[in-house]
Motif scaffolding. Structure first.
Motif, PDB file in Angstrom:
ATOM      1  N   ILE A   1      22.497  -7.316  -2.691  1.00  0.00           N
ATOM      2  CA  ILE A   1      21.399  -6.699  -3.589  1.00  0.00           C
ATOM      3  C   ILE A   1      20.847  -5.607  -2.596  1.00  0.00           C
ATOM      4  N   TYR A   2      20.578  -4.405  -3.116  1.00  0.00           N
ATOM      5  CA  TYR A   2      20.060  -3.352  -2.643  1.00  0.00           C
ATOM      6  C   TYR A   2      18.950  -2.414  -3.447  1.00  0.00           C
ATOM      7  N   PHE A   3      18.079  -1.686  -2.828  1.00  0.00           N
ATOM      8  CA  PHE A   3      16.948  -1.316  -3.453  1.00  0.00           C
ATOM      9  C   PHE A   3      16.223  -0.250  -2.964  1.00  0.00           C
ATOM     10  N   ARG A   4      15.466   0.419  -3.450  1.00  0.00           N
ATOM     11  CA  ARG A   4      14.679   1.631  -2.803  1.00  0.00           C
ATOM     12  C   ARG A   4      13.287   1.518  -3.139  1.00  0.00           C
ATOM     13  N   VAL A   5      12.611   1.889  -2.276  1.00  0.00           N
ATOM     14  CA  VAL A   5      10.904   1.715  -2.438  1.00  0.00           C
ATOM     15  C   VAL A   5      10.430   3.220  -2.106  1.00  0.00           C
ATOM     16  N   ALA A   6       9.747   4.076  -2.955  1.00  0.00           N
ATOM     17  CA  ALA A   6       9.001   5.143  -2.541  1.00  0.00           C
ATOM     18  C   ALA A   6       7.740   5.072  -2.227  1.00  0.00           C
TER      19      ALA A   6
ATOM     20  N   ASN B   1       0.931  -1.183  -0.153  1.00  0.00           N
ATOM     21  CA  ASN B   1       0.148   0.022   0.050  1.00  0.00           C
ATOM     22  C   ASN B   1       0.894   1.058  -0.021  1.00  0.00           C
ATOM     23  N   ALA B   2       0.517   2.273  -0.678  1.00  0.00           N
ATOM     24  CA  ALA B   2       1.116   3.446  -0.930  1.00  0.00           C
ATOM     25  C   ALA B   2       2.295   3.639  -1.468  1.00  0.00           C
ATOM     26  N   ALA B   3       3.086   2.276  -2.170  1.00  0.00           N
ATOM     27  CA  ALA B   3       4.243   2.369  -2.695  1.00  0.00           C
ATOM     28  C   ALA B   3       3.981   3.085  -4.107  1.00  0.00           C
ATOM     29  N   LYS B   4       4.846   3.860  -4.711  1.00  0.00           N
ATOM     30  CA  LYS B   4       4.835   4.651  -5.853  1.00  0.00           C
ATOM     31  C   LYS B   4       5.995   4.220  -6.902  1.00  0.00           C
TER      32      LYS B   4
ATOM     33  N   GLY C   1      14.493   0.754 -12.752  1.00  0.00           N
ATOM     34  CA  GLY C   1      13.852   1.324 -11.844  1.00  0.00           C
ATOM     35  C   GLY C   1      12.355   1.551 -12.327  1.00  0.00           C
ATOM     36  N   PHE C   2      11.475   1.908 -11.790  1.00  0.00           N
ATOM     37  CA  PHE C   2       9.948   1.798 -12.305  1.00  0.00           C
ATOM     38  C   PHE C   2       9.407   2.899 -11.431  1.00  0.00           C
ATOM     39  N   GLU C   3       8.633   3.934 -11.506  1.00  0.00           N
ATOM     40  CA  GLU C   3       7.695   4.529 -10.783  1.00  0.00           C
ATOM     41  C   GLU C   3       6.537   5.156 -11.587  1.00  0.00           C
ATOM     42  N   TYR C   4       5.253   5.328 -10.919  1.00  0.00           N
ATOM     43  CA  TYR C   4       4.181   5.677 -11.673  1.00  0.00           C
ATOM     44  C   TYR C   4       3.447   6.823 -10.967  1.00  0.00           C
ATOM     45  N   GLY C   5       2.891   7.636 -11.579  1.00  0.00           N
ATOM     46  CA  GLY C   5       2.259   9.174 -11.041  1.00  0.00           C
ATOM     47  C   GLY C   5       3.546   9.816 -10.757  1.00  0.00           C
ATOM     48  N   MET C   6       3.310  10.602  -9.423  1.00  0.00           N
ATOM     49  CA  MET C   6       4.380  11.477  -9.126  1.00  0.00           C
ATOM     50  C   MET C   6       5.509  10.625  -8.540  1.00  0.00           C
ATOM     51  N   GLY C   7       5.641   9.525  -8.133  1.00  0.00           N
ATOM     52  CA  GLY C   7       6.698   8.416  -8.317  1.00  0.00           C
ATOM     53  C   GLY C   7       7.590   8.881  -7.063  1.00  0.00           C
ATOM     54  N   PHE C   8       8.837   8.825  -7.059  1.00  0.00           N
ATOM     55  CA  PHE C   8       9.963   9.064  -6.142  1.00  0.00           C
ATOM     56  C   PHE C   8       9.856  10.567  -5.678  1.00  0.00           C
TER      57      PHE C   8
ATOM     58  N   PRO D   1      -6.864  -6.173  -5.948  1.00  0.00           N
ATOM     59  CA  PRO D   1      -6.604  -5.351  -4.965  1.00  0.00           C
ATOM     60  C   PRO D   1      -5.273  -5.421  -4.216  1.00  0.00           C
ATOM     61  N   VAL D   2      -4.626  -6.650  -4.021  1.00  0.00           N
ATOM     62  CA  VAL D   2      -3.547  -7.102  -2.965  1.00  0.00           C
ATOM     63  C   VAL D   2      -2.314  -7.082  -3.810  1.00  0.00           C
ATOM     64  N   PHE D   3      -1.840  -8.349  -4.225  1.00  0.00           N
ATOM     65  CA  PHE D   3      -0.384  -8.645  -4.680  1.00  0.00           C
ATOM     66  C   PHE D   3      -0.625  -8.307  -6.295  1.00  0.00           C
ATOM     67  N   ASP D   4      -1.770  -8.203  -6.843  1.00  0.00           N
ATOM     68  CA  ASP D   4      -1.644  -8.160  -8.222  1.00  0.00           C
ATOM     69  C   ASP D   4      -2.281  -6.497  -8.685  1.00  0.00           C
ATOM     70  N   LYS D   5      -1.749  -5.827  -7.800  1.00  0.00           N
ATOM     71  CA  LYS D   5      -2.018  -4.443  -7.938  1.00  0.00           C
ATOM     72  C   LYS D   5      -1.866  -3.913  -9.376  1.00  0.00           C
ATOM     73  N   LEU D   6      -2.482  -3.136 -10.097  1.00  0.00           N
ATOM     74  CA  LEU D   6      -2.131  -2.653 -11.542  1.00  0.00           C
ATOM     75  C   LEU D   6      -0.832  -2.391 -11.506  1.00  0.00           C
ATOM     76  N   GLN D   7      -0.182  -1.364 -10.352  1.00  0.00           N
ATOM     77  CA  GLN D   7       1.409  -0.792 -10.438  1.00  0.00           C
ATOM     78  C   GLN D   7       2.138  -1.958 -10.343  1.00  0.00           C
ATOM     79  N   ALA D   8       1.805  -3.075  -9.581  1.00  0.00           N
ATOM     80  CA  ALA D   8       2.718  -4.202  -9.240  1.00  0.00           C
ATOM     81  C   ALA D   8       2.865  -4.889 -10.439  1.00  0.00           C
ATOM     82  N   ARG D   9       1.781  -4.996 -11.238  1.00  0.00           N
ATOM     83  CA  ARG D   9       1.919  -5.634 -12.636  1.00  0.00           C
ATOM     84  C   ARG D   9       2.804  -4.818 -13.509  1.00  0.00           C
ATOM     85  N   LEU D  10       2.558  -3.839 -13.567  1.00  0.00           N
ATOM     86  CA  LEU D  10       3.209  -2.639 -14.653  1.00  0.00           C
ATOM     87  C   LEU D  10       4.846  -2.960 -14.088  1.00  0.00           C
TER      88      LEU D  10
END
Lengths: 359, 359, 359, 359
Positions: free
Chosen positions: A293-298, A239-242, B243-250, B222-231
């Motif tokens: 392995i290192y990574f960042r989540v927004a 939830n809330a990850a971007k 890296g991947f970000e959507y909307g306003m992202g990082f 809703p949970v593990f297969d959120k649209l952003q998770a699939r993308l």
């Protein structure tokens, strides 16, 4: 749709204000010694009410394992578990029954399902991550036995940020402060920022860094199930990850290949292949190199503000609401154990899958 | 492990220097009118040799559909296809037979499988994305019929970057230049930068932005297969993506909730629910809102340099190599149609899955 | 929907009268020495035109492996393959374009997809089993290396039947006659019966018995993926299959527990646990015991008769058709290698899956 | 490995003598009105202690739904549930701790996992089917709303058998007797046989027939997921099942095509396509025809006898045991609702999957 993983899997269930959050962890190899207190410890790190900077909702979040463990050891059978919901005040949520809170899942759920359990966000609530913590802690305990450790920490809140270089910080200090930042000085500044934002009835976002050490070379599948693709999917499902990036991530794409390439070398001590630098983040061609392995989540700022907010009703009429639920001004510190859990599930799943890589 | 998707799926095969790249597209609903020339068009956008800034490897990359289409319409049967490899010079690769190229998959494949098809990277080569283009174009044609369009473009090369706000650009101009940047002035600067990097025998990274319009509200699980998770999973599975970000992202995680929340409103023209701003990137709670979905994907600089590079052999001995394959100084322009393809497959898969959301 | 298996998988494509039958075999461990001539041998056992009792359609059915094998050894990459269709006479099938052949898939495909490739049954044709033979032979070769052998044979045609007890027969004699019955005398009677049925323009059904030797104890998953459930699914997915039973099967359910139970004992030679009898068919609780696995598959008579047949058109009007395609009077002898292929894929998949059973 | 289904799925957990049996039903469309008393009714039909011919183990087997249902209607969220184990006498099982009961899963579990929860069979116990009943009843309620009904009944016990022709019997009489045989006279004979077998401390097997009415034409996937393959897999996953056949099954394979083919015709009343006979069992080419689907499942005699039985210990030493658990002399009557449940899950899953068959 509520399952994660391929061999080691979690199937979760439960709404924020229903009877319980729970799940089934399947594909658990037999023979793992499980310490329930370590699962509970991770749940405690996730739960609200830990400090002034988290939601005051008070949930003891006690996990009950219902199957799959005998005499403290996994049997190979699926592990069913529940965490009962205790401090449920559905009354708080009557106010949102017929309105769509901005940047919440109210509207999208209504469109998708034509019905919505509006109490506390229902299935869309971050309370669902309780199930991930349980499964993730089981994976983490299995990984410990293989010499693999997983740490996550808060690396930025608002504009207060640590360096991207995680090697500068002492990962043992992560839990030395409520923000879960391994640098105590920065932690104080972050805490002040959160307090100030909270005082405004507002919220703030941030970044969690994850570091996985001890992963053997060879994990990850070459094409669609590259290790970074699985990690990205895992993290973006929180939830809330971007956003997600690994290694040098977005910053690295502004550089030249001659700056970013990691030269191979032989480790003098172990005689093993390693790399001089680690801009790749421990993964090459989708497969672990054997380096960190290192990574960042927004994470975006929490959408629920302690303010009057303009929105519309289900009928499209303008409305103003103020939600008096007990919400976090910043989700990042509590997201730290969730990031660890998702990383642990991902790595353990790929480790089991890799057993079929060679005849 | 070489399959992508849940209902609409691609299973791909083929090595860079083998007989062919191919795959099976399964879960294709019956009744889609397929125009092979549109598939070929996307393949042409991906193939090398298009301009001075891409690899000079010359592959006509002609797709052959072997099944699943009758009289130009899909039948519901799986679509098998191959794209033969033509311009194969395995001799170029003898030099790397026994050494590990830095930041390539040579070492990790050797560890994982104990055997490696070293010719041109084998399965790890970006040539594998040919299969994605074919499947993605099939999905794109199906989506067109549903009013959904997908555009991707180069939004940064090195430090030359467009604004994050895609609405400032004319998406019809993406193919007006070899960089695939919708802003012609910026495109020129990018092209110059790539030429200069190439002259140095070096490489450079960049960012691709994706924009999906016309997606109905309700897609995503809703949970593990959120649209952003699939993308995210789709995008991070592309070679060189970091890296991947959507909307306003990082960037958005440095802000406050009051700045980031998207107020709901009613569209005056259509009477439909929409949002005033779109910081969320068209997804809330893992489910599409009905507004534009946009995201960014970071690509690292290509690892193969036209320089002498220090590395080690399989036996751990130091070695210096110079690879004379025909490689891209910058992978970003050719990654643009791959990003479109992966987005199309993801969205179409979720669209089909969503048909089971309600009784 | 066109994939089989969980770790070792086949995704197949191709219609009877299209360009080719093909597929992708994924999850193949690296390091298996593959002999293409053995794959071709199994294809030859399946192909039509072998004798007077099979279809005279003449297809050389040459397999081309397009990827995943290097220097005769599997690399861990997916194996793409095609078998081109050669002797295609679509003209034969114009007659059935607008009618529904009895007990064929014509009507059900039309309802399901709203479109049908009517040439030779399209995807519903048993020609699709070509892909299974290829994947199955790859699995069989891998299993051979593990000491596991798979035999199938014709155990009944019409009312001419062998004993259920496979130990009475010499499995090396299976291919000594075109019926693939290990008892030469019975084989002659079966062949005569098929000839006589063929002379009537009619068809006849029968039973194939499968025997798997050398399977280690421990394969199979306890609940939904019991070894027998996977075998049943594999066998019932073959065209014309109507039933599956293992061990004492349907006959055993008329007996008492005291008659059916298999007493455990210790093998004097090896010191290993084994059973005195094997009514269980080598599987207990869904998991292999280490004893022989044996099962039977019922095949209905081929639906296509060399007679005028009454039916209806797409518009529901009565019609009489005579199909002059070259069809088998009895599918059983050619089903024998298909049963072997499906058994091999199933066992190898479970063997790979079992590697994750213990930490 | 403990999941069943593709869209509508059950993931189950729980051992016979653990805290609870439970599971997660996922992929449930929103908007199904669920009557918990109907779930409980099916559980009651499965539970022991119903009559003199079943185990006297007394379990009330009360189901608790923990999520996914709001105001009596499914929300689209996963339905978690538990059924607590109550009448647990682990002491009965100490006797089998170190021995392998004949034709049970004791030995195979030990080999597979190296550890075994020996109490009451643990995960291998038929008590696991409790979870299937819950999920199956949810599917059955959804199917009712689509006009699809599922009946199963006892069609043979030992050598006492009904005709294969289910249309001769009144399916409303199935529950008129403890054997669950729709022919009251035959039921009495079956009951006498079971009583007599029980008096001998022995057990007896039998056959369950399943009949599914109202299935629309078009369900099932053409190749590996043929409707019969899915049903076979579902049925063979039930404890003690030894065989599956549909339509004319094994008997039909002794016949000629001219006898077995089902002529198409137009139903005079409805104008719809139907068949004159139904030897195919309602499925052609793996896809439902729209006519009744019927099948038979063979169940072996229960392995646990009320007699002294010779076997071996874990160390391979001879041993004699007498198990005093409360076991069924015949599992068939209690298997009837389990067969219904598995059929319901299979059909509903395929119905949801079929929604993606056409654009």
């Amino acid at each position: 749709m509520n399952s994660f993983g391929r061999i080691f899997t979690l199937t979760s269930f439960g709404e924020s204000h229903g009877a319980a959050i729970g799940g089934v962890v399947d594909g658990v190899p037999a023979g793992i010694a499980l310490d329930i207190s370590r699962i509970q410890h991770q749940l405690n790190r996730r739960r609200p009410g830990q400090s002034s900077i988290t939601s005051s909702r008070d949930e003891s979040d006690l996990v009950e394992l219902l199957s799959g463990v005998y005499d403290g050891v996994t049997t190979g059978a699926p592990i069913g578990f529940i965490v009962k919901n205790q401090d449920v005040r559905s009354i708080d949520y009557e106010v949102i029954k017929n309105v769509y809170r901005p940047s919440h899942a109210d509207y999208t759920y209504d469109v998708k399902y034509g019905i919505r359990d509006y109490r506390g966000g229902g299935r869309a609530s971050a309370r669902e991550t309780v199930a991930r913590i349980v499964a993730g802690s089981i994976a983490q305990q299995a990984l410990s036995g293989c010499g693999i450790t997983i740490h996550a920490y808060t690396s930025s809140i608002g504009n207060i940020a640590l360096s991207r270089d995680y090697t500068r910080y002492d990962l043992n200090k992560i839990d030395s402060n409520p923000v879960r930042c391994p640098d105590p000085e920065t932690a104080k500044a972050m805490e002040s920022l959160i307090d100030s934002v909270k005082a405004d009835g507002d919220t703030i976002g941030g970044i969690v860094t994850g570091v996985i050490k001890g992963v053997p070379a060879g994990l990850g599948e070459p094409v669609f199930d590259k290790l970074q693709a699985r990690l990205a999917s895992a993290m973006l499902s929180i939830n809330a990850a971007k956003g997600f990036e690994y290694g040098m991530g977005f910053d690295g794409c502004a550089n030249r290949g001659s700056e970013m390439n990691d030269a191979f070398t032989t480790d003098r001590a172990t005689g093993k292949v390693t790399t001089v630098t680690n801009n790749s983040g421990g993964i090459q061609g989708g497969i672990s190199v054997g380096t960190d392995i290192y990574f960042r989540v927004a994470f975006k700022p929490v959408a629920t503000l302690q303010q009057v907010v303009e929105t519309i009703t289900k009928d499209g009429e303008p409305a103003a609401i103020q939600v008096n639920g007990r919400h976090d001004p910043c989700v990042v510190p509590r997201a730290v154990p969730v990031v660890e859990a998702m990383a642990a599930m991902t790595i353990f799943d790929m480790l089991l899958l890799n057993r079929a890589a060679r005849i």
